[in-house]
Design an enzyme around this catalytic site. Structure first.
Site, PDB file in Angstrom:
ATOM      1  N   LYS A  54      -0.580   2.576  -2.181  1.00 51.74           N
ATOM      2  CA  LYS A  54       0.115   1.457  -1.529  1.00 51.74           C
ATOM      3  C   LYS A  54       1.136   1.990  -0.523  1.00 51.74           C
ATOM      4  O   LYS A  54       1.214   1.515   0.609  1.00 51.74           O
ATOM      5  CB  LYS A  54       0.821   0.579  -2.576  1.00 51.74           C
ATOM      6  CG  LYS A  54      -0.136  -0.363  -3.307  1.00 51.74           C
ATOM      7  CD  LYS A  54       0.479  -1.005  -4.531  1.00 51.74           C
ATOM      8  CE  LYS A  54      -0.589  -1.779  -5.298  1.00 51.74           C
ATOM      9  NZ  LYS A  54      -0.151  -2.215  -6.626  1.00 51.74           N
ATOM     10  N   GLN A  98       5.075  -2.827 -10.248  1.00 54.27           N
ATOM     11  CA  GLN A  98       3.750  -2.416 -10.715  1.00 54.27           C
ATOM     12  C   GLN A  98       3.589  -2.717 -12.207  1.00 54.27           C
ATOM     13  O   GLN A  98       4.450  -2.371 -13.014  1.00 54.27           O
ATOM     14  CB  GLN A  98       3.568  -0.908 -10.442  1.00 54.27           C
ATOM     15  CG  GLN A  98       2.211  -0.368 -10.796  1.00 54.27           C
ATOM     16  CD  GLN A  98       1.088  -0.936  -9.925  1.00 54.27           C
ATOM     17  OE1 GLN A  98       1.213  -1.011  -8.709  1.00 54.27           O
ATOM     18  NE2 GLN A  98       0.001  -1.352 -10.549  1.00 54.27           N
ATOM     19  N   ASP A 121       3.260 -10.108  -4.413  1.00 56.01           N
ATOM     20  CA  ASP A 121       2.125 -10.154  -5.348  1.00 56.01           C
ATOM     21  C   ASP A 121       1.729 -11.612  -5.631  1.00 56.01           C
ATOM     22  O   ASP A 121       0.664 -11.866  -6.196  1.00 56.01           O
ATOM     23  CB  ASP A 121       2.499  -9.471  -6.675  1.00 56.01           C
ATOM     24  CG  ASP A 121       1.837  -8.108  -6.827  1.00 56.01           C
ATOM     25  OD1 ASP A 121       0.832  -7.864  -6.126  1.00 56.01           O
ATOM     26  OD2 ASP A 121       2.308  -7.311  -7.648  1.00 56.01           O
TER      27      ASP A 121
END
Ligand code: NAD
Length: 294
Positions: A54, A98, A121
Site C-alpha cells: 500500500k 490494518q 476503507d
C-alpha cells in the site's frame, strides 16, 4: 474457452495512471498532497506485506505515505489516541487501520473512531449508512474495484439480474448495495441460502466473495454471464505445491461465462488502486473541491 478474461492488472494500471495525473493536478493547482496514514499493530506477516505494498502504491502516484507501526502489545487507549491525532492532522487525508487487530483491542471501537471523512476503507457505520441511502460515501475498496471491473464489460447495469454470493461487511454487503445503486436487480445469497446453484443459474452478473476454493461450478453459471470472483484461497496440490485460486472453478466457468475475472490477476490488483481512488476523493472533499475524475 469462451469467456472474455477481465484483465484486472491492465485495468488497474490504467486507473493508477489516472489517479497519478489527478493527484498531480491537485498538487499543482491547490498545493495539496493527499496523505494516507496506514496503521499496523503487531507483526502479522500478511498484514506487513499488505502495508508495504500500500505504501509503495501511495508513493508511486505522488501521494504521501504516513506509516505507523505499533508493537503487538499496544493497548486500545493508545491506538485510539493515535487515531484521534490523525483525525485532527490536516496533512492526513485518509486513515487505514490494518486488520486484524490484536485481541486486546476492540476492532469496532477503533474503526468507529476514525473521522468518516478520512475513512478510506469505508468501514465506518456512517459511510455504510450513506452508501445505503444513496448519499456520497467512502465505499469499501473491494466493491469499488469490482464495480470498475464490471463497468469494463457493461456500460449500464440497469435492470440486470445480479447475484451477490456472500454478505460480509467488507465485500458482499457493500457490493450488493453498490449494484443496487446502479439499478441492478440484486439478490444476496449466503450460507443459509437453499438451492444456491439455481440462484446462480439465473444471474446475468454473478459476484462471489465467500472464501471457499473453487466452490462455484461451471454448470451453475448462466451461459454468457459476467462472473466476478473476489475469493483468494491458497490450495495445495498432491505434489505439495501451493497456488492461489478463487471461489469459482475458473476452468469450468470460463467455458460458459461471457466474461470472467481470473484469480490471481482480477479483483486483487484493483483493490489497492481503489484505496488510492478513495484517498484522492477524501482529499478533494476535505478541501471543499469537486470530486476527482477517477
Ligand atoms: P467472510 O468470511 O467475512 O464472509 C464470507 C461470506 O460468504 C459470509 O457472508 C458467508 O455467509 C458467505 N458464505 C461462506 N460460505 C458460503 C457458502 N458455501 N455458500 C454461500 N455463502 C457462503 O469473507 P470476506 O472477507 O467477504 O472474503 C471473501 C473472500 O474474498 C475471501 O477469499 C477473501 O480472501 C477474499 N477477499 C479478496 C479481496 C481482494 O482484494 N480480491 C478483498 C477482500 C476479500
Amino acid at each position: 474457452m469462451t469467456a472474455k478474461i477481465i484483465d484486472g492488472k491492465a485495468i488497474a494500471a490504467n486507473l493508477r495512471a489516472s489517479v497519478k495525473s489527478e493527484t498531480h493536478r491537485l498538487t499543482a493547482a491547490h498545493g495539496i498532497v493527499p496523505g494516507l496514514a496506514v496503521v499496523l499493530v503487531g507483526d502479522n506477516a500478511a498484514s506487513k506485506t499488505y502495508v508495504t505494498s500500500k505504501s509503495r502504491a501511495v508513493v508511486e502516484v505522488g501521494m504521501r505515505p504516513l506509516d505507523y507501526h505499533l508493537p503487538a502489545a499496544t493497548g486500545e487507549a493508545e491506538l485510539l489516541a493515535l487515531v484521534k491525532a490523525l483525525n485532527a492532522d490536516p496533512a492526513v487525508s485518509g486513515i487505514l487501520v490494518q486488520l486484524p487487530l490484536p485481541p486486546q483491542i476492540h476492532t469496532a471501537r477503533v474503526l468507529n473512531s476514525i473521522d468518516p471523512e478520512k475513512d478510506v476503507d469505508g468501514f465506518h457505520p456512517l459511510n455504510a449508512g450513506r452508501l445505503m441511502t444513496g448519499l456520497p460515501a467512502l465505499v469499501p475498496c473491494t466493491p469499488v474495484a469490482c464495480l470498475k471491473l464490471i463497468k469494463s464489460v457493461h456500460s449500464s447495469l440497469v435492470g440486470i439480474d445480479a447475484l451477490m454470493v456472500g454478505r460480509s461487511h467488507i465485500v458482499g454487503n457493500p457490493l450488493a448495495q453498490v449494484l443496487l445503486n446502479e439499478n441492478a436487480t440484486v439478490s444476496v445469497a449466503h450460507t443459509h441460502t437453499r438451492n444456491l446453484p439455481d440462484y446462480c443459474r439465473r444471474a446475468e452478473l454473478l459476484c462471489v466473495a465467500i472464501g471457499c476454493a473453487e466452490f462455484i461450478r461451471g454448470d451453475w453459471i448462466k451461459p454468457g454471464a459476467t462472473v466476478i470472483d473476489v475469493g483468494i484461497n491458497r490450495v495445495t496440490d498432491g505434489s505439495g505445491k501451493s497456488r492461489i485460486v478463487g471461489d469459482v472453478n475458473f476452468a469450468e466457468a470460463a467455458e460458459v461465462a461471457g466474461a470472467i475475472t481470473p484469480v490471481p490477476g482480477g479483483v486483487g490488483p484493483m483493490t489497492i488502486v481503489s484505496l488510492l481512488v478513495n484517498t484522492l476523493h477524501a482529499a478533494c472533499a476535505q478541501a471543499g473541491l469537486p470530486p476527482p475524475a477517477v
